[in-house]
Enzyme design. Structure first.
Site, short mmCIF file in Angstrom:
data_model
loop_
_atom_site.label_atom_id
_atom_site.label_comp_id
_atom_site.label_asym_id
_atom_site.label_seq_id
_atom_site.Cartn_x
_atom_site.Cartn_y
_atom_site.Cartn_z
N ARG A 70 0.76 -1.44 -0.11
CA ARG A 70 0.14 0.10 -0.09
C ARG A 70 1.04 1.48 0.21
O ARG A 70 0.73 2.01 -0.22
CB ARG A 70 -1.11 -0.15 1.71
CG ARG A 70 -2.03 0.95 1.17
CD ARG A 70 -2.81 1.17 2.73
NE ARG A 70 -2.52 1.05 3.78
CZ ARG A 70 -3.14 0.62 4.73
NH1 ARG A 70 -4.48 0.48 4.26
NH2 ARG A 70 -2.71 0.54 5.84
N LYS A 88 -2.26 6.71 1.50
CA LYS A 88 -2.38 6.64 2.79
C LYS A 88 -1.57 8.45 3.17
O LYS A 88 -0.79 8.25 3.76
CB LYS A 88 -1.43 5.76 3.65
CG LYS A 88 -2.90 5.40 5.18
CD LYS A 88 -2.41 4.75 5.64
CE LYS A 88 -2.02 4.59 7.52
NZ LYS A 88 -3.80 5.10 7.86
N GLU A 139 -16.15 6.91 5.23
CA GLU A 139 -15.12 6.21 6.17
C GLU A 139 -15.50 6.92 7.59
O GLU A 139 -16.17 8.13 7.09
CB GLU A 139 -13.17 6.34 6.01
CG GLU A 139 -13.54 6.16 4.30
CD GLU A 139 -12.21 6.15 4.17
OE1 GLU A 139 -11.27 4.68 5.41
OE2 GLU A 139 -11.40 6.14 3.64
N1 PLP Z 1 -9.00 4.06 6.29
C1 PLP Z 1 -8.58 5.54 6.44
C2 PLP Z 1 -8.40 6.87 6.48
C3 PLP Z 1 -7.16 5.01 7.61
O1 PLP Z 1 -6.54 5.97 8.11
C4 PLP Z 1 -7.21 3.71 7.80
C5 PLP Z 1 -5.69 3.60 9.14
O2 PLP Z 1 -4.82 2.64 8.58
C6 PLP Z 1 -8.12 2.65 7.52
C7 PLP Z 1 -9.09 3.13 7.25
C8 PLP Z 1 -7.83 1.07 8.29
O3 PLP Z 1 -6.39 0.44 7.49
P1 PLP Z 1 -5.97 -0.10 7.68
O4 PLP Z 1 -7.22 -1.61 8.34
O5 PLP Z 1 -4.89 -0.75 6.61
O6 PLP Z 1 -5.44 -0.29 9.27
C1 COI Z 2 -4.18 3.30 11.54
O1 COI Z 2 -5.35 1.76 12.06
O2 COI Z 2 -3.00 2.36 11.74
C2 COI Z 2 -4.08 4.40 10.93
O3 COI Z 2 -4.08 5.03 10.08
C3 COI Z 2 -4.53 5.75 12.19
C4 COI Z 2 -4.01 6.58 12.65
C5 COI Z 2 -4.87 7.38 11.23
C6 COI Z 2 -4.35 7.04 14.19
#
Ligand code: PLP
Ligand code: COI
Length: 450
Positions: free
Chosen positions: A192, A294, A330
């Site tokens: 990612r 991200k 989200e």
């Molecule tokens: N959506 C956003 C905007 C995020 O910053 C995150 C955190 O990483 C997620 C969703 C969840 O992603 P993940 O499950 O890969 O941590």
């Molecule tokens: C994560 O879940 O890893 C995130 O990036 C959340 C963070 C913005 C606090």
């Protein structure tokens, strides 16, 4: 003074490593040797010198030379003078380059005791971080060394500071039930981050280099991994355009950092259920923007709206799509799931939603447990009225049950405010795999120590 050479190194105490120079000069902030040490992340410096027939040591802190003071010299035969010359000096240098956490420990010895019983999602400085810097489009070094956790020097014209050219990742290392250490799907974070790098004009970090950096940071900070069941070591890889540039274009240098910090729950009340509110004023990401990576620029716009929502008692906001202002996207930094008629729904990855690794894991896990999962369609806000349960997912958030959502002043309560069994089932399964309680049939767990 320019020739001042650091000849000897001492470890006076596990918490202090200092360089020792025989017959030297007091620390001078302009001294190149001090600059060199500072760049190496050194905390302190010891200089031996003789004044009026008496031996002194100047004890200086490289991060604050005003603190410099004279202390009586230690005896040359003292046991604390662990290192003297020749091969021993080499050994000392190796200690410094291989275990920067020893140096950093000195800086943070006051925070040695971590209260693992009361962790929140906050920053605790740890011992070591990974730091590598390259020319844009260059080759990331296969093994850049760890440095003490700490501030980094950066150009005020850095692309990341001026134009937001940067991205981050979020991952966790868990202490497993049998005392091991495990990462969860780390290569998915690496991939990612590569996609994000391409979108933001940064030099992607190869998977194996990314993984190696993460592993080394976790192991160097092992003492900060919370005991089993008490939280996790949150890992934050950061890729930034660090070189100075005035034009709006990719920065000429990139920096890759990985730091870590012990964390507890992201949402206060995350285990008992959180209340959310749909934002009618703000959006997270427009079509064609960077919502699907991200990028750091995605997060600041949500800070004030989230603070305002928190002041009203909500844990976060739910954002709708920016085009029609109709579809669920989200919940802050977490993906959203809706349960209806015993089936799971999550918004399709339309290009404005972050492809969460927890989201993907929950989809797979739910399917394997026999639930039907719909992840290819958009979900209108109106559909919440018929939801049995809602939850949000993320590395930080894990699986957080949502007990109510307020939409246009109307509070929708799910399952009478109780946690739905589907949500607790998925939570138990996911955390069970992550923390080694449950066998992992998916190949997600990356054991660092068995
Ligand atoms: N959506 C956003 C905007 C995020 O910053 C995150 C955190 O990483 C997620 C969703 C969840 O992603 P993940 O499950 O890969 O941590
Ligand atoms: C994560 O879940 O890893 C995130 O990036 C959340 C963070 C913005 C606090």
């Amino acid at each position: 003074m320019a020739n001042l050479l650091v000849r000897n190194v001492e470890i006076h105490h596990p918490r202090f490593i200092g360089f020792r120079k025989m017959a030297g000069l007091g620390p001078n902030p302009d001294n190149p040797a001090i600059h060199a040490l500072r760049r190496k992340g050194m905390l302190g410096v010891y200089y031996d010198f003789n004044r009026g027939g008496q031996d002194f040591i100047v004890k200086g802190r490289l991060d604050d030379l005003s603190d410099t003071r004279l202390v009586p010299s230690l005896s040359r035969d003292s046991a604390v003078q662990a290192f003297v010359d020749g091969p021993v000096l080499q050994r000392a240098h190796n200690v410094l380059t291989e275990t920067p956490q020893l140096i950093a420990r000195a800086r943070y010895y006051n925070t040695d005791k971590i209260d693992f019983d009361n962790l929140s999602f906050g920053l605790t400085p740890t011992d070591a971080m990974f730091f590598a810097e390259i020319k844009a489009n260059g080759q990331w070094p296969a093994a850049a060394s760890l440095v003490p956790f700490g501030n980094i020097p950066i150009s005020p014209a850095a692309g990341v500071l001026n134009y937001g050219q940067g991205l981050f990742e979020g991952m966790k290392a868990y202490r497993t039930e049998n005392g091991g250490i495990a990462l969860f799907r780390p290569l998915d974070n690496a991939r990612r981050a590569q996609n994000g790098a391409k979108r933001l004009g940064l030099t992607p970090v190869q998977e194996e280099i990314f993984l190696d950096a993460v592993e080394r940071v976790v192991l160097a900070n092992e003492r900060f991994i919370p005991p089993y069941g008490k939280g996790a070591l949150y890992i934050r890889p950061l890729l930034i355009g660090s070189g100075g540039i005035m034009g709006v274009a990719p920065a000429p240098e990139n920096t890759f950092i990985v730091f870590a910090t012990p964390v507890g729950p992201y949402f206060k009340g995350g285990l008992t259920g959180i209340s959310l509110k749909i934002s009618d004023e703000h959006h997270r990401a427009p079509a064609g923007g960077i919502g699907n990576v991200k990028g750091i620029g995605n997060y600041a716009p949500g800070m004030v709206p989230a603070q305002e929502a928190k002041a009203l008692g909500f844990a976060e906001l739910i954002y709708l799509d920016a085009q029609k202002h109709t579809y669920l996207e989200e919940a802050g930094a977490a993906n959203i799931f809706v349960v209806m008629n015993g089936e799971l729904y999550t918004p399709a990855l339309s290009g404005t939603i972050l492809p969460g690794i927890t989201r993907d894991s929950v989809i797979e896990l739910a399917k394997a447990r026999g639930y039907r999962v719909h992840d290819k369609q958009r979900l209108s806000r109106e559909l919440l009225a018929s939801a049995e349960a809602v939850f949000v997912t993320g590395t930080a958030a894990v699986i957080a049950p949502v007990t109510s959502i307020t939409d246009r002043g109307n509070k929708i309560i799910f399952n009478d405010g109780r946690i739905h069994p589907i949500v607790s089932d998925l939570h138990l399964e996911l955390t069970g795999i992550q923390e080694g309680r449950i066998a992992d049939p998916f190949g997600w767990v990356h054991a660092l120590k068995a």
